[in-house]
Scaffold this active site. Structure first.
Site, PDB file in Angstrom:
ATOM      1  CG  HIS A 149      38.850  44.814  33.898  1.00  0.00           C
ATOM      2  ND1 HIS A 149      37.642  43.915  34.922  1.00  0.00           N
ATOM      3  CD2 HIS A 149      38.182  45.906  33.678  1.00  0.00           C
ATOM      4  CE1 HIS A 149      37.366  45.413  36.196  1.00  0.00           C
ATOM      5  NE2 HIS A 149      37.718  46.401  34.797  1.00  0.00           N
ATOM      6  CB  CYS A 162      60.784  44.291  19.993  1.00  0.00           C
ATOM      7  SG  CYS A 162      59.557  43.662  21.823  1.00  0.00           S
ATOM      8  N   GLY A 183      26.956  38.672  38.750  1.00  0.00           N
ATOM      9  CA  GLY A 183      27.886  38.467  39.782  1.00  0.00           C
ATOM     10  C   GLY A 183      28.768  39.341  39.423  1.00  0.00           C
ATOM     11  CB  THR A 184      29.357  42.575  38.931  1.00  0.00           C
ATOM     12  OG1 THR A 184      30.798  43.551  39.151  1.00  0.00           O
ATOM     13  CG2 THR A 184      28.817  43.269  38.602  1.00  0.00           C
TER      14      THR A 184
HETATM   15  N1  APR Z   1      25.951  33.647  40.873  1.00  0.00           N
HETATM   16  C1  APR Z   1      25.969  35.092  40.748  1.00  0.00           C
HETATM   17  N2  APR Z   1      26.321  36.062  41.709  1.00  0.00           N
HETATM   18  C2  APR Z   1      27.453  35.211  42.285  1.00  0.00           C
HETATM   19  C3  APR Z   1      28.411  34.004  42.530  1.00  0.00           C
HETATM   20  C4  APR Z   1      27.110  33.561  41.584  1.00  0.00           C
HETATM   21  N3  APR Z   1      26.708  31.783  41.592  1.00  0.00           N
HETATM   22  N4  APR Z   1      28.520  33.203  43.340  1.00  0.00           N
HETATM   23  C5  APR Z   1      28.892  34.987  43.542  1.00  0.00           C
HETATM   24  N5  APR Z   1      28.940  35.667  43.264  1.00  0.00           N
HETATM   25  C6  APR Z   1      28.837  37.520  43.351  1.00  0.00           C
HETATM   26  C7  APR Z   1      29.197  37.714  44.267  1.00  0.00           C
HETATM   27  O1  APR Z   1      28.294  38.158  46.024  1.00  0.00           O
HETATM   28  C8  APR Z   1      29.827  38.506  44.183  1.00  0.00           C
HETATM   29  O2  APR Z   1      29.030  39.833  44.376  1.00  0.00           O
HETATM   30  O3  APR Z   1      29.648  37.478  42.491  1.00  0.00           O
HETATM   31  C9  APR Z   1      30.271  38.954  42.941  1.00  0.00           C
HETATM   32  C10 APR Z   1      31.607  38.775  42.577  1.00  0.00           C
HETATM   33  O4  APR Z   1      32.874  39.702  43.206  1.00  0.00           O
HETATM   34  P1  APR Z   1      34.583  40.265  43.036  1.00  0.00           P
HETATM   35  O5  APR Z   1      34.872  39.268  43.244  1.00  0.00           O
HETATM   36  O6  APR Z   1      33.870  41.671  43.088  1.00  0.00           O
HETATM   37  O7  APR Z   1      34.155  40.568  41.561  1.00  0.00           O
HETATM   38  P2  APR Z   1      33.922  41.530  39.961  1.00  0.00           P
HETATM   39  O8  APR Z   1      33.035  42.451  40.818  1.00  0.00           O
HETATM   40  O9  APR Z   1      33.804  41.393  38.928  1.00  0.00           O
HETATM   41  O10 APR Z   1      35.637  42.135  40.210  1.00  0.00           O
HETATM   42  C11 APR Z   1      35.804  43.464  39.785  1.00  0.00           C
HETATM   43  O11 APR Z   1      37.883  43.552  40.224  1.00  0.00           O
HETATM   44  O12 APR Z   1      40.031  42.694  40.740  1.00  0.00           O
HETATM   45  C12 APR Z   1      39.229  43.174  40.005  1.00  0.00           C
HETATM   46  O13 APR Z   1      39.498  42.856  37.427  1.00  0.00           O
HETATM   47  C13 APR Z   1      39.249  42.441  38.750  1.00  0.00           C
HETATM   48  O14 APR Z   1      36.988  42.269  36.813  1.00  0.00           O
HETATM   49  C14 APR Z   1      38.033  42.800  38.721  1.00  0.00           C
HETATM   50  C15 APR Z   1      36.948  43.574  39.508  1.00  0.00           C
END
Ligand code: APR
Length: 262
Positions: free
Chosen positions: A121, A164, A201-202
Protein backbone atom coordinates in the site's frame (compact mmCIF):
# COMPACT_ATOMS: atom_id res chain seq x y z
CA UNK A 1 -1.36 -18.00 25.29
CA UNK A 2 -1.38 -21.77 24.89
CA UNK A 3 2.26 -22.93 25.06
CA UNK A 4 1.41 -26.00 23.02
CA UNK A 5 0.31 -23.80 20.13
CA UNK A 6 3.39 -21.58 20.35
CA UNK A 7 5.68 -24.62 20.43
CA UNK A 8 3.95 -26.16 17.41
CA UNK A 9 4.16 -22.87 15.53
CA UNK A 10 7.83 -22.54 16.55
CA UNK A 11 8.66 -25.99 15.23
CA UNK A 12 7.05 -25.18 11.88
CA UNK A 13 8.75 -21.77 11.67
CA UNK A 14 12.17 -23.07 12.70
CA UNK A 15 12.16 -25.87 10.14
CA UNK A 16 10.67 -23.86 7.26
CA UNK A 17 12.81 -23.23 4.21
CA UNK A 18 10.82 -20.25 2.92
CA UNK A 19 8.98 -17.94 5.29
CA UNK A 20 6.66 -15.04 4.50
CA UNK A 21 5.67 -12.56 7.19
CA UNK A 22 2.51 -10.68 6.16
CA UNK A 23 1.73 -7.69 8.36
CA UNK A 24 -1.03 -5.17 8.92
CA UNK A 25 -1.57 -2.18 11.17
CA UNK A 26 -1.66 -4.35 14.31
CA UNK A 27 2.12 -4.85 14.21
CA UNK A 28 2.59 -1.10 14.72
CA UNK A 29 -0.19 -0.66 17.29
CA UNK A 30 2.18 -1.18 20.22
CA UNK A 31 4.45 1.54 18.77
CA UNK A 32 1.58 3.99 19.20
CA UNK A 33 0.55 4.05 15.52
CA UNK A 34 -3.24 3.68 15.37
CA UNK A 35 -4.75 0.81 13.39
CA UNK A 36 -7.61 1.46 10.97
CA UNK A 37 -10.52 -0.59 12.19
CA UNK A 38 -10.09 -1.04 15.91
CA UNK A 39 -13.18 0.35 17.61
CA UNK A 40 -12.80 3.96 18.76
CA UNK A 41 -9.01 4.10 18.36
CA UNK A 42 -8.89 3.03 14.70
CA UNK A 43 -8.36 5.81 12.15
CA UNK A 44 -11.55 4.94 10.29
CA UNK A 45 -13.50 5.22 13.54
CA UNK A 46 -12.32 8.82 13.80
CA UNK A 47 -11.86 9.98 10.22
CA UNK A 48 -13.84 9.64 7.04
CA UNK A 49 -11.82 7.52 4.59
CA UNK A 50 -13.88 8.85 1.68
CA UNK A 51 -12.81 12.42 2.54
CA UNK A 52 -9.16 11.58 3.13
CA UNK A 53 -8.00 8.37 1.42
CA UNK A 54 -9.16 8.58 -2.19
CA UNK A 55 -7.83 10.37 -5.28
CA UNK A 56 -11.15 12.21 -5.54
CA UNK A 57 -10.75 13.49 -1.97
CA UNK A 58 -7.25 14.75 -2.75
CA UNK A 59 -8.39 16.61 -5.85
CA UNK A 60 -11.38 18.04 -3.97
CA UNK A 61 -9.30 19.30 -1.04
CA UNK A 62 -5.53 18.74 -1.45
CA UNK A 63 -4.61 20.82 1.61
CA UNK A 64 -6.85 18.79 3.93
CA UNK A 65 -5.56 15.46 2.61
CA UNK A 66 -1.89 16.49 2.52
CA UNK A 67 -2.23 17.91 6.06
CA UNK A 68 -3.71 14.66 7.29
CA UNK A 69 -0.89 12.54 5.83
CA UNK A 70 1.69 14.94 7.23
CA UNK A 71 0.08 14.41 10.62
CA UNK A 72 0.33 10.65 10.14
CA UNK A 73 3.95 10.96 8.95
CA UNK A 74 4.77 13.03 12.09
CA UNK A 75 3.25 10.35 14.32
CA UNK A 76 5.18 7.56 12.63
CA UNK A 77 8.41 9.56 12.81
CA UNK A 78 7.97 9.90 16.56
CA UNK A 79 7.24 6.17 16.96
CA UNK A 80 9.83 3.43 17.51
CA UNK A 81 9.85 -0.17 16.25
CA UNK A 82 8.52 -2.53 18.96
CA UNK A 83 9.68 -6.06 19.94
CA UNK A 84 7.29 -7.43 17.28
CA UNK A 85 9.10 -5.55 14.48
CA UNK A 86 12.46 -6.63 15.94
CA UNK A 87 11.40 -10.29 16.05
CA UNK A 88 10.39 -10.11 12.40
CA UNK A 89 13.79 -8.64 11.53
CA UNK A 90 15.35 -11.56 13.44
CA UNK A 91 13.40 -14.01 11.26
CA UNK A 92 15.10 -12.31 8.32
CA UNK A 93 18.50 -13.22 9.67
CA UNK A 94 17.59 -16.75 10.86
CA UNK A 95 15.35 -18.23 8.17
CA UNK A 96 16.97 -19.62 5.03
CA UNK A 97 14.74 -17.45 2.87
CA UNK A 98 12.22 -14.92 4.16
CA UNK A 99 10.09 -12.12 2.76
CA UNK A 100 8.20 -9.44 4.64
CA UNK A 101 5.02 -8.26 2.89
CA UNK A 102 3.31 -5.33 4.59
CA UNK A 103 0.13 -3.36 4.12
CA UNK A 104 1.58 -0.65 6.34
CA UNK A 105 2.75 2.72 5.04
CA UNK A 106 5.08 3.32 8.00
CA UNK A 107 8.83 2.60 8.00
CA UNK A 108 9.00 0.66 11.25
CA UNK A 109 9.99 -2.65 9.62
CA UNK A 110 12.92 -0.92 7.96
CA UNK A 111 13.91 0.88 11.16
CA UNK A 112 13.86 -2.49 12.93
CA UNK A 113 16.37 -3.85 10.42
CA UNK A 114 14.17 -5.66 7.90
CA UNK A 115 15.55 -5.38 4.36
CA UNK A 116 13.50 -5.49 1.17
CA UNK A 117 10.03 -5.38 2.74
CA UNK A 118 7.32 -5.34 0.07
CA UNK A 119 4.95 -2.40 0.69
CA UNK A 120 1.65 -3.30 -0.96
CA UNK A 121 0.00 0.00 0.00
CA UNK A 122 2.94 2.30 -0.58
CA UNK A 123 4.68 4.46 2.00
CA UNK A 124 4.28 7.79 3.81
CA UNK A 125 7.93 8.49 2.91
CA UNK A 126 7.78 8.26 -0.90
CA UNK A 127 5.74 11.23 -2.13
CA UNK A 128 5.38 11.71 -5.89
CA UNK A 129 3.66 14.14 -8.18
CA UNK A 130 0.18 13.54 -9.58
CA UNK A 131 1.35 13.74 -13.19
CA UNK A 132 1.27 10.50 -15.18
CA UNK A 133 5.06 10.29 -14.83
CA UNK A 134 4.67 10.32 -11.05
CA UNK A 135 8.00 12.09 -10.50
CA UNK A 136 9.41 11.16 -7.09
CA UNK A 137 9.30 14.16 -4.80
CA UNK A 138 10.96 15.17 -1.58
CA UNK A 139 9.37 16.84 1.41
CA UNK A 140 9.81 20.58 0.98
CA UNK A 141 11.30 21.78 4.20
CA UNK A 142 12.55 19.31 6.81
CA UNK A 143 11.12 21.57 9.47
CA UNK A 144 7.78 21.41 7.69
CA UNK A 145 6.56 17.93 8.48
CA UNK A 146 7.34 15.71 11.42
CA UNK A 147 9.34 18.44 13.13
CA UNK A 148 6.43 20.82 12.80
CA UNK A 149 4.15 18.29 14.55
CA UNK A 150 1.12 19.15 12.40
CA UNK A 151 -2.11 18.47 14.29
CA UNK A 152 -4.67 16.13 12.79
CA UNK A 153 -6.98 18.74 11.25
CA UNK A 154 -4.41 21.14 9.95
CA UNK A 155 -4.59 22.02 6.26
CA UNK A 156 -1.18 22.07 4.63
CA UNK A 157 -0.79 22.93 0.93
CA UNK A 158 1.04 20.10 -0.83
CA UNK A 159 4.33 21.02 -2.46
CA UNK A 160 4.72 21.31 -6.23
CA UNK A 161 6.75 18.92 -8.34
CA UNK A 162 10.25 20.23 -9.09
CA UNK A 163 10.09 18.71 -12.59
CA UNK A 164 6.59 19.57 -13.79
CA UNK A 165 5.01 21.78 -11.11
CA UNK A 166 2.12 19.34 -10.68
CA UNK A 167 0.79 18.79 -7.16
CA UNK A 168 2.73 16.31 -5.01
CA UNK A 169 0.66 13.58 -3.38
CA UNK A 170 1.41 11.06 -0.59
CA UNK A 171 3.07 7.86 -1.91
CA UNK A 172 0.30 5.64 -0.51
CA UNK A 173 -2.31 3.52 -2.31
CA UNK A 174 -5.74 5.06 -1.89
CA UNK A 175 -9.06 3.25 -1.93
CA UNK A 176 -10.05 2.54 -5.53
CA UNK A 177 -6.43 2.60 -6.75
CA UNK A 178 -4.44 -0.34 -8.07
CA UNK A 179 -1.60 -1.74 -6.01
CA UNK A 180 1.94 -1.19 -7.32
CA UNK A 181 2.39 -3.96 -9.89
CA UNK A 182 5.93 -4.97 -8.94
CA UNK A 183 4.99 -5.18 -5.28
CA UNK A 184 1.89 -7.28 -5.93
CA UNK A 185 3.70 -9.65 -8.29
CA UNK A 186 6.54 -10.10 -5.81
CA UNK A 187 4.07 -10.74 -2.98
CA UNK A 188 2.11 -13.34 -4.95
CA UNK A 189 5.34 -15.12 -5.93
CA UNK A 190 6.62 -15.21 -2.35
CA UNK A 191 3.24 -16.43 -1.02
CA UNK A 192 3.06 -19.18 -3.66
CA UNK A 193 6.57 -20.43 -2.87
CA UNK A 194 6.62 -20.25 0.95
CA UNK A 195 6.33 -23.11 3.47
CA UNK A 196 5.10 -20.97 6.33
CA UNK A 197 3.23 -17.65 6.27
CA UNK A 198 2.89 -15.62 9.46
CA UNK A 199 -0.12 -13.27 9.26
CA UNK A 200 0.37 -10.59 11.92
CA UNK A 201 -1.99 -7.82 12.95
CA UNK A 202 -4.32 -7.64 9.99
CA UNK A 203 -8.13 -7.77 9.88
CA UNK A 204 -7.78 -9.59 6.53
CA UNK A 205 -10.67 -7.70 4.91
CA UNK A 206 -8.98 -5.37 2.41
CA UNK A 207 -8.38 -6.88 -1.03
CA UNK A 208 -6.36 -7.70 -3.00
CA UNK A 209 -3.80 -7.71 -0.12
CA UNK A 210 -5.99 -10.01 1.98
CA UNK A 211 -5.67 -12.63 -0.74
CA UNK A 212 -1.96 -13.17 0.08
CA UNK A 213 -2.43 -15.54 3.08
CA UNK A 214 -5.09 -17.42 1.10
CA UNK A 215 -2.72 -17.87 -1.85
CA UNK A 216 -0.10 -19.29 0.53
CA UNK A 217 -2.61 -21.72 2.07
CA UNK A 218 -3.84 -22.83 -1.37
CA UNK A 219 -0.21 -23.44 -2.38
CA UNK A 220 0.28 -25.84 0.53
CA UNK A 221 1.92 -23.51 3.06
CA UNK A 222 1.02 -23.46 6.75
CA UNK A 223 -0.53 -20.16 7.81
CA UNK A 224 0.01 -19.02 11.40
CA UNK A 225 -2.00 -15.99 12.54
CA UNK A 226 -1.02 -13.62 15.37
CA UNK A 227 -3.89 -11.36 16.44
CA UNK A 228 -5.64 -10.64 19.74
CA UNK A 229 -8.99 -10.74 17.92
CA UNK A 230 -10.65 -13.29 15.63
CA UNK A 231 -10.56 -12.39 11.92
CA UNK A 232 -11.74 -14.03 8.67
CA UNK A 233 -8.19 -15.51 8.48
CA UNK A 234 -8.99 -17.79 11.46
CA UNK A 235 -10.24 -20.44 9.05
CA UNK A 236 -7.28 -20.01 6.68
CA UNK A 237 -4.73 -20.37 9.49
CA UNK A 238 -3.67 -23.77 10.85
CA UNK A 239 -2.63 -22.09 14.10
CA UNK A 240 -4.18 -18.96 15.64
CA UNK A 241 -2.04 -17.31 18.30
CA UNK A 242 -4.30 -14.90 20.19
CA UNK A 243 -2.46 -11.96 21.69
CA UNK A 244 -0.41 -8.86 20.96
CA UNK A 245 2.38 -9.19 18.38
CA UNK A 246 5.06 -7.54 20.54
CA UNK A 247 4.49 -10.27 23.13
CA UNK A 248 3.97 -13.34 20.96
CA UNK A 249 6.52 -12.83 18.18
CA UNK A 250 9.66 -12.60 20.36
CA UNK A 251 8.59 -15.79 22.20
CA UNK A 252 7.81 -17.53 18.92
CA UNK A 253 11.12 -16.59 17.31
CA UNK A 254 13.13 -17.54 20.39
CA UNK A 255 11.40 -20.92 20.55
CA UNK A 256 11.73 -21.52 16.79
CA UNK A 257 15.48 -21.25 16.68
CA UNK A 258 16.00 -22.72 20.17
CA UNK A 259 14.28 -25.78 18.70
CA UNK A 260 16.69 -25.92 15.74
CA UNK A 261 19.83 -24.78 17.62
CA UNK A 262 19.14 -27.67 20.11
N1 APR B 1 -0.88 -7.15 17.87
C1 APR B 1 -1.41 -7.88 16.85
N2 APR B 1 -2.56 -7.52 16.21
C2 APR B 1 -3.21 -6.42 16.67
C3 APR B 1 -2.72 -5.64 17.74
C4 APR B 1 -1.50 -6.06 18.35
N3 APR B 1 -0.96 -5.39 19.37
N4 APR B 1 -3.58 -4.60 17.96
C5 APR B 1 -4.58 -4.74 17.04
N5 APR B 1 -4.36 -5.84 16.27
C6 APR B 1 -5.17 -6.35 15.16
C7 APR B 1 -6.65 -6.05 15.25
O1 APR B 1 -7.34 -7.04 16.01
C8 APR B 1 -7.07 -6.06 13.78
O2 APR B 1 -7.46 -7.37 13.38
O3 APR B 1 -4.72 -5.70 13.98
C9 APR B 1 -5.77 -5.68 13.04
C10 APR B 1 -5.79 -4.30 12.39
O4 APR B 1 -6.74 -4.31 11.37
P1 APR B 1 -7.00 -3.01 10.46
O5 APR B 1 -7.08 -1.83 11.34
O6 APR B 1 -8.14 -3.34 9.58
O7 APR B 1 -5.64 -2.88 9.64
P2 APR B 1 -5.16 -3.65 8.33
O8 APR B 1 -5.64 -5.07 8.31
O9 APR B 1 -3.73 -3.42 8.21
O10 APR B 1 -5.94 -2.81 7.19
C11 APR B 1 -5.70 -3.12 5.86
O11 APR B 1 -6.92 -1.19 5.14
O12 APR B 1 -7.46 0.95 5.62
C12 APR B 1 -6.74 0.16 4.77
O13 APR B 1 -4.80 0.69 3.55
C13 APR B 1 -5.25 0.46 4.85
O14 APR B 1 -3.41 -1.09 4.84
C14 APR B 1 -4.66 -0.83 5.39
C15 APR B 1 -5.69 -1.87 5.02
Amino acid sequence: MEDVLVRRAAQLLGSARRVVVFTGAGISAESGVPTFRDDLTGLWARFDAARLATAEAFHADPDLVWGWYEWRRARVSRAQPNPGHLAIAAIGSRAVDSTVITQNVDDLHERAGTRGAIHLHGSLFTPRCVAAAGHPATFEDPSDGPAAQPDEGRRIPPPRCASCAALVRPGVVWFGEALPETALTGAVEAATACDVLLAVGTSGVVYPAAEIPRIAARSGATVIQVNPQPTPLDTVAAINLRGPAAEILPALVAAAWEETDG
